[in-house]
Design a protein around this motif. Structure first.
Motif, PDB file in Angstrom:
ATOM      1  N   GLN A  23       0.880  -1.226   0.099  1.00 12.36           N
ATOM      2  CA  GLN A  23       0.106   0.100  -0.155  1.00 12.36           C
ATOM      3  C   GLN A  23       0.856   1.225   0.019  1.00 12.36           C
ATOM      4  N   SER A  27       0.786   4.361  -2.826  1.00 11.18           N
ATOM      5  CA  SER A  27       0.637   5.428  -2.335  1.00 11.18           C
ATOM      6  C   SER A  27       1.787   6.452  -2.944  1.00 11.18           C
ATOM      7  N   GLU A  31       1.462   9.389  -5.739  1.00  9.07           N
ATOM      8  CA  GLU A  31       1.857  10.515  -5.345  1.00  9.07           C
ATOM      9  C   GLU A  31       3.007  11.280  -6.232  1.00  9.07           C
TER      10      GLU A  31
END
Length: 179
Positions: A23, A27, A31
């Protein structure tokens, strides 16, 4: 059941730690994509503004030059202005094309990374679950075997001298000849 109770916390923690890492990678990938696309958009805006400013400056200089030579209303002056505008437009279009390709590359790389992470997650989760099941079966067999040994030991303790190799556990069997 006892084996599952002993092993599940460790395997749950292992899986949780792994999924947290996946995860985090997802992420960070998203980003990074947002940051890169934002930087690219800022660069495009700055280039566009600079291009417009440079064109205006070049047109002003061309008008001044034409004015000084007395050709301000001539076709030559308009031609030079048209060439400057076309060159500026071509340069801007080339930059925008290059930037569009870069945006596509960034999105493609992020998509591929997300697909790779999804596959990696599925395979690793499958492998952890398989190992959990195998270890649970092994430990369950060991615990069952230990329980059997303990039962046999307790039986032998209870039967005492009647617990010889030929005895089936029926202590009254030996008494049949005495009655």
């Amino acid at each position: 059941l006892q084996a599952k109770e002993q092993l599940d916390p460790w395997y749950n923690q292992t899986l949780s730690d792994y999924l947290t890492g996946i995860q985090r990678q997802r992420s960070r990938g998203m980003e990074d994509e947002r940051r890169l696309l934002g930087e690219l958009e800022t660069d495009v805006n700055q280039y566009t503004e600079k291009s417009k400013a440079n064109l205006e400056l070049a047109l002003e200089k061309a008008k001044e030059g034409s004015s000084q030579t007395g050709l301000l209303q001539s076709g030559m002056a308009e031609r030079q202005q048209g060439l400057l505008q076309r060159e500026s437009g071509t340069n801007l279009q080339d930059y925008l094309t290059t930037t569009g390709r870069r945006q596509t590359e960034i999105k493609r790389d992020t998509t591929r990374t997300m697909e790779d992470l999804q596959r990696q997650q599925a395979l690793q989760t499958r492998d952890i679950e398989r190992e959990r099941q195998a270890q649970t079966n092994i430990l369950g067999g060991q615990l069952t075997q230990e329980a059997g040994v303990k039962r046999e030991y307790a039986r032998r303790q209870f039967l005492g001298p009647f617990a010889d190799a030929g005895n089936t556990g029926d202590i009254l069997q030996g008494l049949g000849g005495l009655i």
